[in-house]
Write a protein that holds these residues in place. Structure first.
Motif, mmCIF file in Angstrom:
data_model
loop_
_atom_site.group_PDB
_atom_site.id
_atom_site.type_symbol
_atom_site.label_atom_id
_atom_site.label_comp_id
_atom_site.label_asym_id
_atom_site.label_seq_id
_atom_site.Cartn_x
_atom_site.Cartn_y
_atom_site.Cartn_z
ATOM 1 N N ALA A 94 -13.636 21.556 40.417
ATOM 2 C CA ALA A 94 -15.325 21.010 40.727
ATOM 3 C C ALA A 94 -15.499 20.311 40.918
ATOM 4 C CB ALA A 94 -14.867 23.227 40.735
ATOM 5 N N LEU A 95 -15.717 19.685 39.475
ATOM 6 C CA LEU A 95 -16.599 18.735 39.115
ATOM 7 C C LEU A 95 -15.944 17.970 40.162
ATOM 8 C CD1 LEU A 95 -18.213 18.276 36.852
ATOM 9 C CD2 LEU A 95 -16.477 16.656 35.760
ATOM 10 N N VAL A 96 -15.299 17.738 40.345
ATOM 11 C CA VAL A 96 -15.221 16.201 41.766
ATOM 12 C C VAL A 96 -16.187 16.296 42.695
ATOM 13 C CG1 VAL A 96 -13.736 15.135 42.866
ATOM 14 C CG2 VAL A 96 -13.186 14.772 40.501
ATOM 15 N N ASP A 97 -15.605 17.788 43.408
ATOM 16 C CA ASP A 97 -16.520 17.956 44.698
ATOM 17 C C ASP A 97 -17.403 17.723 43.728
ATOM 18 O OD1 ASP A 97 -13.805 18.279 46.014
ATOM 19 O OD2 ASP A 97 -13.876 20.659 45.534
ATOM 20 N N GLU A 98 -18.082 18.224 44.048
ATOM 21 C CA GLU A 98 -19.698 18.370 42.747
ATOM 22 C C GLU A 98 -19.550 17.102 42.672
ATOM 23 O OE1 GLU A 98 -19.928 20.432 39.792
ATOM 24 O OE2 GLU A 98 -19.937 22.311 40.500
ATOM 25 N N ALA A 99 -19.187 16.305 42.218
ATOM 26 C CA ALA A 99 -19.914 14.819 41.902
ATOM 27 C C ALA A 99 -19.767 13.992 42.947
ATOM 28 C CB ALA A 99 -19.109 13.967 40.896
ATOM 29 N N ALA A 100 -18.929 14.310 44.341
ATOM 30 C CA ALA A 100 -18.956 13.827 45.295
ATOM 31 C C ALA A 100 -19.851 13.913 45.988
ATOM 32 C CB ALA A 100 -17.943 13.933 45.693
ATOM 33 N N GLU A 101 -20.460 15.120 46.273
ATOM 34 C CA GLU A 101 -21.507 15.949 47.139
ATOM 35 C C GLU A 101 -22.847 15.001 46.903
ATOM 36 O OE1 GLU A 101 -23.296 17.510 50.053
ATOM 37 O OE2 GLU A 101 -21.152 17.267 49.276
ATOM 38 N N ALA A 102 -22.611 14.863 45.306
ATOM 39 C CA ALA A 102 -23.988 13.970 44.756
ATOM 40 C C ALA A 102 -23.851 13.028 45.105
ATOM 41 C CB ALA A 102 -24.050 13.914 43.363
#
Length: 232
Positions: free
Chosen positions: A42-50
């Motif tokens: 989840a952290l990776v997905d959120e960082a990629a979106e940011a």
């Protein structure tokens, strides 16, 4: 690495970049226990979106050690998500380090060596150079690296230059890394630091290759105004 405005890739002869770093990560003595860290996927997905939402940033990139096929040694500059950039870089040519100033506009790359004036390089010849603004490419830049991160894991809670962040680890294949570092032919162990606040904005990335070579990229001044003008 499709840009919001499709540009020739690899614009800046060995100058970068992608992207490292004048700003280094400082580990906090008080690391959060593993059970308090957010799950890596989840952290990776959120960082990629940011990362895909970055419109501009100040970027530093540093290469330490020998990385065959990659003449870039450092870059520092201001980049835009529209594919423009201005800054300085260092590259290795014939065993010598050469400092270069660069300005990358919509259609032209301007390069200036230690002496002389800026030289214009049309986009048609950009296949022989490297584009530092690729770092902000929403598909293949920092966002792309995060999206392709294999076996992600959340390692710790740390600080990067006073910014609270989560430290992520994983691996990346050569085909992903070559988007930012043309000439790379091997994968690497990769570490990301992303802000621990709700923004989840990436602040630093570090890749370690076989043989000990490392590449560090640091982002700061995210989404602050950047003006890029062709030299007179």
């Amino acid at each position: 690495m499709g840009f919001r405005r499709i540009r020739a890739r690899h614009a800046l002869v060995g100058v970068v970049a992608l992207t490292a770093a004048a700003t280094t990560a400082c580990s906090s003595d008080d690391r959060a226990p593993a059970e308090d860290l957010p799950a890596a996927p989840a952290l990776v997905d959120e960082a990629a979106e940011a990362a895909r939402g970055i419109d501009s940033a100040h970027v530093t990139l540093d290469v330490e050690g020998s990385l065959p096929g990659v003449p870039v040694r450092s870059i520092e500059g201001d980049l835009t998500g529209e594919g423009e950039a201005v800054g300085t870089g260092t590259l290795e040519q014939a065993g010598q380090l050469v400092e270069v100033e660069f300005v990358l506009t919509a259609d032209t790359l301007y390069l200036k060596g230690p002496t002389g004036q800026h030289q214009e390089i049309p986009a048609a010849f950009a296949s022989s150079v490297y584009d530092p603004s690729a770092i902000l490419d929403p598909e293949g830049g920092i966002a792309g690296l995060l999206t392709d991160l294999r076996r992600p894991r959340t390692l710790a809670a740390e600080e990067v230059s006073g910014t609270p962040a989560y430290k992520l680890g994983g691996t990346l294949p050569p085909e992903t890394l070559s988007g930012l570092l043309p000439g790379v032919d091997s994968g690497a162990d990769v570490t990301f630091w992303v802000r621990s606040d709700d923004s989840r904005m990436p602040v630093r990335a570090s890749a370690e290759f076989d043989g000990g070579a490392t590449v560090d990229i640091t982002l700061s001044g995210v989404n602050e105004p950047v003006t890029v003008e062709a030299p007179a």
